[in-house]
Design a protein around this motif. Structure first.
Motif, PDB file in Angstrom:
ATOM      1  N   LYS A 374       0.871  -1.180   0.000  1.00 18.39           N
ATOM      2  CA  LYS A 374       0.000   0.000   0.000  1.00 18.39           C
ATOM      3  C   LYS A 374       0.902   1.223   0.000  1.00 18.39           C
ATOM      4  CE  LYS A 374      -3.530   2.683   0.208  1.00 18.39           C
ATOM      5  NZ  LYS A 374      -4.437   2.827  -0.941  1.00 18.39           N
ATOM      6  N   ASN A 375       0.805   2.019  -1.071  1.00 25.46           N
ATOM      7  CA  ASN A 375       1.711   3.154  -1.246  1.00 25.46           C
ATOM      8  C   ASN A 375       3.166   2.712  -1.111  1.00 25.46           C
ATOM      9  OD1 ASN A 375      -0.490   4.886  -1.582  1.00 25.46           O
ATOM     10  ND2 ASN A 375      -0.602   5.337   0.608  1.00 25.46           N
ATOM     11  N   GLY A 376       3.460   1.516  -1.648  1.00 27.79           N
ATOM     12  CA  GLY A 376       4.819   1.007  -1.647  1.00 27.79           C
ATOM     13  C   GLY A 376       5.287   0.367  -0.360  1.00 27.79           C
ATOM     14  N   VAL A 377       4.454   0.406   0.675  1.00 24.32           N
ATOM     15  CA  VAL A 377       4.816  -0.161   1.979  1.00 24.32           C
ATOM     16  C   VAL A 377       4.204  -1.551   2.108  1.00 24.32           C
ATOM     17  CG1 VAL A 377       4.673   0.091   4.490  1.00 24.32           C
ATOM     18  CG2 VAL A 377       4.984   2.120   3.031  1.00 24.32           C
ATOM     19  N   GLU A 378       4.998  -2.537   2.472  1.00 21.50           N
ATOM     20  CA  GLU A 378       4.492  -3.895   2.593  1.00 21.50           C
ATOM     21  C   GLU A 378       3.603  -4.039   3.827  1.00 21.50           C
ATOM     22  OE1 GLU A 378       6.121  -8.510   2.557  1.00 21.50           O
ATOM     23  OE2 GLU A 378       7.482  -6.873   2.017  1.00 21.50           O
ATOM     24  N   ILE A 379       2.438  -4.634   3.625  1.00 17.03           N
ATOM     25  CA  ILE A 379       1.455  -4.810   4.691  1.00 17.03           C
ATOM     26  C   ILE A 379       1.641  -6.183   5.336  1.00 17.03           C
ATOM     27  CG2 ILE A 379      -1.025  -4.929   5.220  1.00 17.03           C
ATOM     28  CD1 ILE A 379      -0.024  -2.145   4.358  1.00 17.03           C
ATOM     29  N   PRO A 380       1.779  -6.245   6.649  1.00 20.35           N
ATOM     30  CA  PRO A 380       1.891  -7.553   7.304  1.00 20.35           C
ATOM     31  C   PRO A 380       0.550  -8.274   7.298  1.00 20.35           C
ATOM     32  CG  PRO A 380       1.819  -5.807   8.956  1.00 20.35           C
ATOM     33  CD  PRO A 380       1.865  -5.119   7.611  1.00 20.35           C
ATOM     34  N   PHE A 381       0.561  -9.588   7.118  1.00 19.04           N
ATOM     35  CA  PHE A 381      -0.665 -10.379   7.202  1.00 19.04           C
ATOM     36  C   PHE A 381      -0.291 -11.794   7.608  1.00 19.04           C
ATOM     37  CE2 PHE A 381       0.787 -10.162   2.785  1.00 19.04           C
ATOM     38  CZ  PHE A 381       0.953 -11.509   2.463  1.00 19.04           C
ATOM     39  N   ASP A 382      -1.344 -12.519   8.071  1.00 18.06           N
ATOM     40  CA  ASP A 382      -1.128 -13.887   8.536  1.00 18.06           C
ATOM     41  C   ASP A 382      -0.814 -14.814   7.368  1.00 18.06           C
ATOM     42  OD1 ASP A 382      -1.643 -13.075  11.105  1.00 18.06           O
ATOM     43  OD2 ASP A 382      -3.787 -13.510  10.945  1.00 18.06           O
TER      44      ASP A 382
END
Length: 382
Positions: A374-382
């Motif tokens: 999102k906007n180049g930032v990696e989103i943490p997820f399970d």
């Protein structure tokens, strides 16, 4: 810091390398080979989200910032953009709910970047049982431009879409004013006749909301408002693909008729993303969420109480049931809804925000995310 993604394009399967820097797409190039079964595409856009994970855009919050968790939860399922959807309520409550979303965006930068519009679903819908669905009957009314203009002003321009029924007197003039104001008009929760639907399309209506749902249990074989919307070539349509709202064969028919004009929404309610069990819902009262994800009235499995899915689950339902291949399913949840509002949207345009997904296609299981940006930032997820 630069991020590189390599995989097949969600559009056509061609091998791509995308470079991301400072939150933007910096470069896109074709490569000779890419890892097997890895795909790259834009994040999903869900234009109908009532709530998620126990949080509800249709309830006044003691802590407005709590609603920001909806954006964070949806991001982990690939929805990098969504429309909070406010359903039929009193004019005063609707104003308060709109202002709550505006306040949230001002206080929470991540939520602001994820919330790209507000969808008003009602109150200008059919008052009849069946088409009205779970909307509060006492607040259903005919189109009122002054009231809607007030909501537009309170939203500070964030209202981008309205679902209404063109069965009301004055609907055509109201739709024309919406279109002139840049508001997408969608037909839904309707008992309109064929002429009224055709006139609505001429006036500027461009979409059908969750086609096949929000209807009478029994309708005349012809004419009826389902055939009329299917036949209208200028109407796109959204569907809820959770296996409960529409049978697979209905989705097959809708796809054949609407083709590239068919797209996915979740229409998720606050209980989506919650553990199975019995709950007390703001709309519907006592309800049951099954382990399979079906949300129905308590003791009445045949009556749905809303959608408990996210948009990734809709994509995976299409894939598992061979209703669409991966490129088409991905487009139904991303570029198609976005192009309703940005007709020239290019998912890989240099310089635009890097809202991207790198995913692996798993046979019989659907998509598994490796990265969500999102906007180049990696989103943490399970």
């Amino acid at each position: 810091m630069e991020t590189r993604l390599i995989g097949k394009s969600f559009l056509d399967g061609k091998q791509l390398e995308i470079s991301v820097s400072e939150g933007k797409i910096k470069a896109v190039s074709f490569v000779e080979t890419s890892p097997e079964n890895l795909w790259i595409g834009p994040g999903f856009t869900d234009i109908q989200v009532n709530g998620y994970g126990g949080l509800d855009y249709n309830a006044i919050q003691s802590d407005v910032l709590a609603l920001g968790q909806i954006s964070r939860k949806l991001l982990s399922y690939g929805a990098t953009s969504h429309f909070p959807t406010i359903i039929t309520n009193s004019p005063e409550k609707t104003s308060a709910l709109i202002q709550q979303v505006v306040q949230l965006r001002k206080m929470d930068p991540l939520a602001a970047s994820c919330i790209s519009g507000i969808h008003i679903e009602g109150p200008f819908i059919s008052p009849e049982d069946g088409p009205r669905g779970a909307h509060f009957k006492e607040f259903v009314q005919g189109p009122d431009w002054d009231l809607f203009q007030k909501w537009i002003e309170e939203s500070e321009g964030l209202i981008r879409m309205i679902t209404l029924s063109p069965e009301w007197k004055g609907s055509t003039a109201f739709i024309e004013k919406c279109a002139e104001s840049g508001i997408l008009v969608s037909i839904g929760h309707t008992n309109a006749n064929h002429h009224q639907i055709i006139e609505a399309v001429k006036a500027g209506a461009r979409l059908s909301t969750h086609l096949g749902n929000g209807m009478h249990g029994v309708i005349p074989r012809h004419p009826n408002y389902l055939w009329s919307q299917l036949a209208a070539e200028n109407l796109s349509a959204t569907i809820i693909a959770d296996g409960f709202h529409l049978p697979a064969e209905i989705i097959q028919v809708f796809k054949k008729v609407k083709s590239e004009k068919l797209m996915l929404v979740s229409d998720s309610v606050a209980l989506a993303g919650m553990p199975p069990g019995n709950y007390e819902a703001a709309v519907g009262g006592k309800v049951t969420l099954t382990p399979e994800g079906k949300l129905h009235l308590f003791g009445n499995p045949n009556t749905l109480a809303g959608s408990a899915m996210n948009i990734l689950q809709g994509i995976n339902f299409l894939l598992r049931n061979n209703l669409a291949d991966l490129p088409e399913a991905w487009q139904m949840a991303s570029v198609r809804p976005l192009r309703l509002f940005k007709p020239t949207f290019d998912p890989f345009q240099i310089g635009q925000n890097a809202d991207l997904i790198l995913a692996k296609q798993q046979p019989d299981l659907g998509l598994k995310f490796l990265k969500v940006l999102k906007n180049g930032v990696e989103i943490p997820f399970d």
